[in-house]
Design a protein around this motif. Structure first.
Motif, PDB file in Angstrom:
ATOM      1  N   LYS A  73       0.843  -1.194   0.000  1.00 49.40           N
ATOM      2  CA  LYS A  73       0.000   0.000   0.000  1.00 49.40           C
ATOM      3  C   LYS A  73       0.879   1.245   0.000  1.00 49.40           C
ATOM      4  O   LYS A  73       1.832   1.331   0.780  1.00 49.40           O
ATOM      5  N   GLY A  74       0.567   2.196  -0.854  1.00 42.50           N
ATOM      6  CA  GLY A  74       1.336   3.426  -0.924  1.00 42.50           C
ATOM      7  C   GLY A  74       0.898   4.420   0.128  1.00 42.50           C
ATOM      8  O   GLY A  74      -0.297   4.694   0.279  1.00 42.50           O
ATOM      9  N   VAL A  75       1.854   4.957   0.882  1.00 42.06           N
ATOM     10  CA  VAL A  75       1.572   5.953   1.922  1.00 42.06           C
ATOM     11  C   VAL A  75       2.185   7.276   1.482  1.00 42.06           C
ATOM     12  O   VAL A  75       3.405   7.378   1.310  1.00 42.06           O
ATOM     13  N   ALA A  76       1.340   8.276   1.287  1.00 45.02           N
ATOM     14  CA  ALA A  76       1.801   9.594   0.831  1.00 45.02           C
ATOM     15  C   ALA A  76       2.142  10.464   2.039  1.00 45.02           C
ATOM     16  O   ALA A  76       1.312  10.648   2.930  1.00 45.02           O
ATOM     17  N   VAL A  77       3.353  10.995   2.075  1.00 44.32           N
ATOM     18  CA  VAL A  77       3.831  11.794   3.211  1.00 44.32           C
ATOM     19  C   VAL A  77       4.097  13.225   2.738  1.00 44.32           C
ATOM     20  O   VAL A  77       4.846  13.429   1.777  1.00 44.32           O
ATOM     21  N   PRO A  78       3.511  14.229   3.401  1.00 48.17           N
ATOM     22  CA  PRO A  78       3.684  15.620   2.966  1.00 48.17           C
ATOM     23  C   PRO A  78       4.985  16.240   3.467  1.00 48.17           C
ATOM     24  O   PRO A  78       5.603  15.742   4.414  1.00 48.17           O
ATOM     25  N   HIS A  79       5.367  17.346   2.860  1.00 49.94           N
ATOM     26  CA  HIS A  79       6.569  18.081   3.266  1.00 49.94           C
ATOM     27  C   HIS A  79       6.519  18.446   4.742  1.00 49.94           C
ATOM     28  O   HIS A  79       7.517  18.333   5.461  1.00 49.94           O
ATOM     29  N   GLU A  80       5.349  18.896   5.221  1.00 47.58           N
ATOM     30  CA  GLU A  80       5.261  19.361   6.607  1.00 47.58           C
ATOM     31  C   GLU A  80       5.522  18.232   7.603  1.00 47.58           C
ATOM     32  O   GLU A  80       6.021  18.474   8.705  1.00 47.58           O
ATOM     33  N   ALA A  81       5.220  16.994   7.227  1.00 50.29           N
ATOM     34  CA  ALA A  81       5.491  15.868   8.123  1.00 50.29           C
ATOM     35  C   ALA A  81       6.991  15.628   8.253  1.00 50.29           C
ATOM     36  O   ALA A  81       7.495  15.349   9.343  1.00 50.29           O
ATOM     37  N   ILE A  82       7.711  15.725   7.131  1.00 57.08           N
ATOM     38  CA  ILE A  82       9.164  15.571   7.175  1.00 57.08           C
ATOM     39  C   ILE A  82       9.785  16.682   8.021  1.00 57.08           C
ATOM     40  O   ILE A  82      10.627  16.427   8.886  1.00 57.08           O
ATOM     41  N   VAL A  83       9.359  17.909   7.776  1.00 54.83           N
ATOM     42  CA  VAL A  83       9.910  19.051   8.518  1.00 54.83           C
ATOM     43  C   VAL A  83       9.621  18.893  10.006  1.00 54.83           C
ATOM     44  O   VAL A  83      10.494  19.137  10.858  1.00 54.83           O
ATOM     45  N   ASN A  84       8.411  18.458  10.347  1.00 53.89           N
ATOM     46  CA  ASN A  84       8.048  18.268  11.755  1.00 53.89           C
ATOM     47  C   ASN A  84       8.982  17.261  12.410  1.00 53.89           C
ATOM     48  O   ASN A  84       9.483  17.493  13.525  1.00 53.89           O
ATOM     49  N   ARG A  85       9.266  16.160  11.726  1.00 51.50           N
ATOM     50  CA  ARG A  85      10.161  15.140  12.267  1.00 51.50           C
ATOM     51  C   ARG A  85      11.585  15.682  12.440  1.00 51.50           C
ATOM     52  O   ARG A  85      12.237  15.454  13.468  1.00 51.50           O
ATOM     53  N   LEU A  86      12.064  16.436  11.427  1.00 50.79           N
ATOM     54  CA  LEU A  86      13.430  16.947  11.483  1.00 50.79           C
ATOM     55  C   LEU A  86      13.590  18.015  12.563  1.00 50.79           C
ATOM     56  O   LEU A  86      14.607  18.054  13.262  1.00 50.79           O
ATOM     57  N   VAL A  87      12.590  18.869  12.707  1.00 50.70           N
ATOM     58  CA  VAL A  87      12.654  19.913  13.739  1.00 50.70           C
ATOM     59  C   VAL A  87      12.676  19.275  15.125  1.00 50.70           C
ATOM     60  O   VAL A  87      13.417  19.696  16.019  1.00 50.70           O
ATOM     61  N   TRP A  88      11.850  18.213  15.296  1.00 50.62           N
ATOM     62  CA  TRP A  88      11.854  17.508  16.579  1.00 50.62           C
ATOM     63  C   TRP A  88      13.205  16.861  16.841  1.00 50.62           C
ATOM     64  O   TRP A  88      13.760  16.974  17.940  1.00 50.62           O
ATOM     65  N   MET A  89      13.762  16.166  15.848  1.00 53.50           N
ATOM     66  CA  MET A  89      15.045  15.491  16.060  1.00 53.50           C
ATOM     67  C   MET A  89      16.156  16.482  16.362  1.00 53.50           C
ATOM     68  O   MET A  89      17.001  16.240  17.229  1.00 53.50           O
ATOM     69  N   GLN A  90      16.144  17.625  15.676  1.00 51.80           N
ATOM     70  CA  GLN A  90      17.174  18.625  15.917  1.00 51.80           C
ATOM     71  C   GLN A  90      17.046  19.217  17.309  1.00 51.80           C
ATOM     72  O   GLN A  90      18.037  19.545  17.954  1.00 51.80           O
ATOM     73  N   SER A  91      15.803  19.353  17.782  1.00 55.32           N
ATOM     74  CA  SER A  91      15.576  19.873  19.134  1.00 55.32           C
ATOM     75  C   SER A  91      16.007  18.859  20.198  1.00 55.32           C
ATOM     76  O   SER A  91      16.605  19.224  21.210  1.00 55.32           O
ATOM     77  N   ALA A  92      15.722  17.586  19.960  1.00 53.92           N
ATOM     78  CA  ALA A  92      16.013  16.547  20.951  1.00 53.92           C
ATOM     79  C   ALA A  92      17.461  16.070  20.903  1.00 53.92           C
ATOM     80  O   ALA A  92      18.052  15.745  21.939  1.00 53.92           O
ATOM     81  N   TYR A  93      18.040  16.015  19.700  1.00 61.56           N
ATOM     82  CA  TYR A  93      19.393  15.474  19.513  1.00 61.56           C
ATOM     83  C   TYR A  93      20.172  16.398  18.578  1.00 61.56           C
ATOM     84  O   TYR A  93      20.420  16.056  17.415  1.00 61.56           O
ATOM     85  N   PRO A  94      20.556  17.579  19.044  1.00 60.87           N
ATOM     86  CA  PRO A  94      21.108  18.602  18.137  1.00 60.87           C
ATOM     87  C   PRO A  94      22.352  18.154  17.372  1.00 60.87           C
ATOM     88  O   PRO A  94      23.272  17.560  17.930  1.00 60.87           O
TER      89      PRO A  94
END
Length: 228
Positions: free
Chosen positions: A96-117
């Motif tokens: 099954k194809g799962v479509a992921v938007p730009h904002e989801a990627i950015v949200n994940r990256l912003v969280w990771m940078q905040s938690a593990y700079p």
């Protein structure tokens, strides 16, 4: 390079693995119905009746090197637009194809940078196949913050000896392991040489305590369990 180009242009990419069964690949192509297939001559990829472009042979001399703007896109790029589509394994039926938007990627990256700079002194090892979601933060996180990106050779993630070599040679500070592979890695006799590691992420399976303790003892790295 093709993946970055697609996301900047405002399209969505669908990663394909040339080593996957032809039946799965054809099903993904029929379902996603891409406008073209980006490949390399080395892969000798059979795209069927779809337009296939070999990236290394594209003539880009007529294009400026500056940033792409909305004026050059078919329409403005918005946060909710799809960035990529990844297909599931198909273990419960058809993939099954799962479509992921730009904002989801950015949200994940912003969280990771905040938690593990990360910063400009970090080196991230990209070793997860592009058909798995973990590859997304490996590809985009270091470029977002000015860290260095090292791309492992194809199937390098399966070879613990090679991983020791590339981690030590490139002074890798950040990487990801599936726990079962991490267990094999910490059993490699030269794993203790990987003292450049600062942050190791584990996900995809339950993380055995003995494996976690062994990695920390050998390398001194911080180990982050992102599973469940």
């Amino acid at each position: 390079v093709g993946m970055y180009a697609v996301t900047v242009a405002g399209g969505a990419y669908v990663p394909l693995d040339p080593d996957h069964p032809a039946e799965r690949t054809h099903y993904v192509l029929d379902t996603a119905d891409p406008v073209c297939v980006l490949t390399t001559a080395r892969d000798e990829f059979d795209a069927g009746d779809r337009t296939a472009l070999t990236i290394e042979s594209l003539d880009l001399s007529g294009y400026p090197a500056g940033p792409v703007t909305d004026a050059e896109r078919l329409r403005p790029l918005r946060a909710a637009d799809t960035a990529y589509v990844i297909f599931t394994s198909g273990s419960t039926g058809r993939p099954k194809g799962v479509a992921v938007p730009h904002e989801a990627i950015v949200n994940r990256l912003v969280w990771m940078q905040s938690a593990y700079p990360l910063d400009g002194t970090d080196t991230v090892l990209q070793k997860t196949p592009a058909t798995f979601d973990v590859s997304v933060w490996e590809f985009f996180w270091p470029l977002q913050v000015g860290a260095r990106l090292v791309v492992a050779k194809p199937d390098g993630h399966r070879d613990p000896g090679y991983l020791v070599d590339v981690i030590t040679a490139e002074q890798v500070t950040t990487t990801h392991f599936v726990p079962s592979m991490l267990s094999v890695f910490v059993g490699e006799e030269r794993a203790a040489e990987c003292v450049s590691l600062r942050n190791v992420f584990a996900s995809g399976e339950a993380l055995p305590a003995a494996t976690a303790q062994k990695l920390i003892e050998l390398t001194g790295a911080q180990l982050h369990n992102l599973y469940g």
